[in-house]
Design an enzyme around this catalytic site. Sequence first.
Site, PDB file in Angstrom:
ATOM      1  CB  CYS A  44       7.470   0.874   5.473  1.00  0.00           C
ATOM      2  SG  CYS A  44       8.696  -0.297   5.304  1.00  0.00           S
TER       3      CYS A  44
ATOM      4  CG  ASP B  43       8.952  -2.090   9.826  1.00  0.00           C
ATOM      5  OD1 ASP B  43       8.421  -2.698  10.686  1.00  0.00           O
ATOM      6  OD2 ASP B  43      10.293  -1.932   9.815  1.00  0.00           O
TER       7      ASP B  43
ATOM      8  NE  ARG C 285      10.061  -2.095  13.148  1.00  0.00           N
ATOM      9  CZ  ARG C 285      11.426  -1.807  12.909  1.00  0.00           C
ATOM     10  NH1 ARG C 285      12.076  -1.722  14.058  1.00  0.00           N
ATOM     11  NH2 ARG C 285      11.820  -1.800  11.839  1.00  0.00           N
TER      12      ARG C 285
ATOM     13  CG  HIS D   6       9.295   3.190   9.133  1.00  0.00           C
ATOM     14  ND1 HIS D   6      10.116   2.337   9.908  1.00  0.00           N
ATOM     15  CD2 HIS D   6       8.925   2.378   8.038  1.00  0.00           C
ATOM     16  CE1 HIS D   6      10.345   1.356   9.096  1.00  0.00           C
ATOM     17  NE2 HIS D   6       9.984   1.244   7.954  1.00  0.00           N
TER      18      HIS D   6
ATOM     19  CB  CYS E  99      12.917   2.528   6.704  1.00  0.00           C
ATOM     20  SG  CYS E  99      12.120   1.506   5.615  1.00  0.00           S
TER      21      CYS E  99
HETATM   22 CO    CO Z   1      10.515   0.462   6.409  1.00  0.00          CO
END
Ligand code: CO
Length: 197
Positions: free
Chosen positions: A42, A44, A46, A98, A101
């Site tokens: 992803c 993302d 993080r 994850h 998400c």
């Molecule tokens: Co995500």
Amino acid sequence: MDKITTIFENNKIWAKKVLDTDPQFFHKMSQVQNPEILWIGCADSRVPANQIINLPAGEVFVHRNIANVIVHTDLNALSVIQYAVDVLKVKHIIVCGHYGCGGIKASMVESSNGLIDNWLGHIKDVARFHENELHKISDFNTRFARLCELNVVEQVNNIKNTTIVKNALKNNQELEIHAFIYDIKDGIIRDLNNLPE
Ligand code: CO
């Protein structure tokens, strides 16, 4: 110091640290890349690929998008997979989703987010494929977590269905495809095909 200045400063610190450990590192990197892993994760912030598996530059070929989705007609993702499998001959493709998400969550609620809703439609498809199972989970967060897992499993299926991977396996190329999920709450990656009871 503003954020962009910090980037250059941090980069110099990192490059020096790498050279201190291995003076030939960048010279070696400039010759060839030879990663054994294709990471699909992803976007993302993080879930930074190399960082969470503690591997240096040169070890992981990376493709990231919102909610780690692999669509059969996505030329970008398919090109990444083709180059990784046919040219780099990676031995592992890891799809790592994850928990928590944002993309998955947005697909579960009736709200309008503009263009991205079209992308999230692929996750709605995953939810529809697994409607029977998901319907039985009354708690939203538990259902959300399960959809994060199921999305990884379905994206792995999509990868296995690409002509690229099918041909590689038909030609007995060494290639394994993994469904992993990362927990942003504890920093741990779990194998969805081998979850502890
Ligand atoms: Co995500």
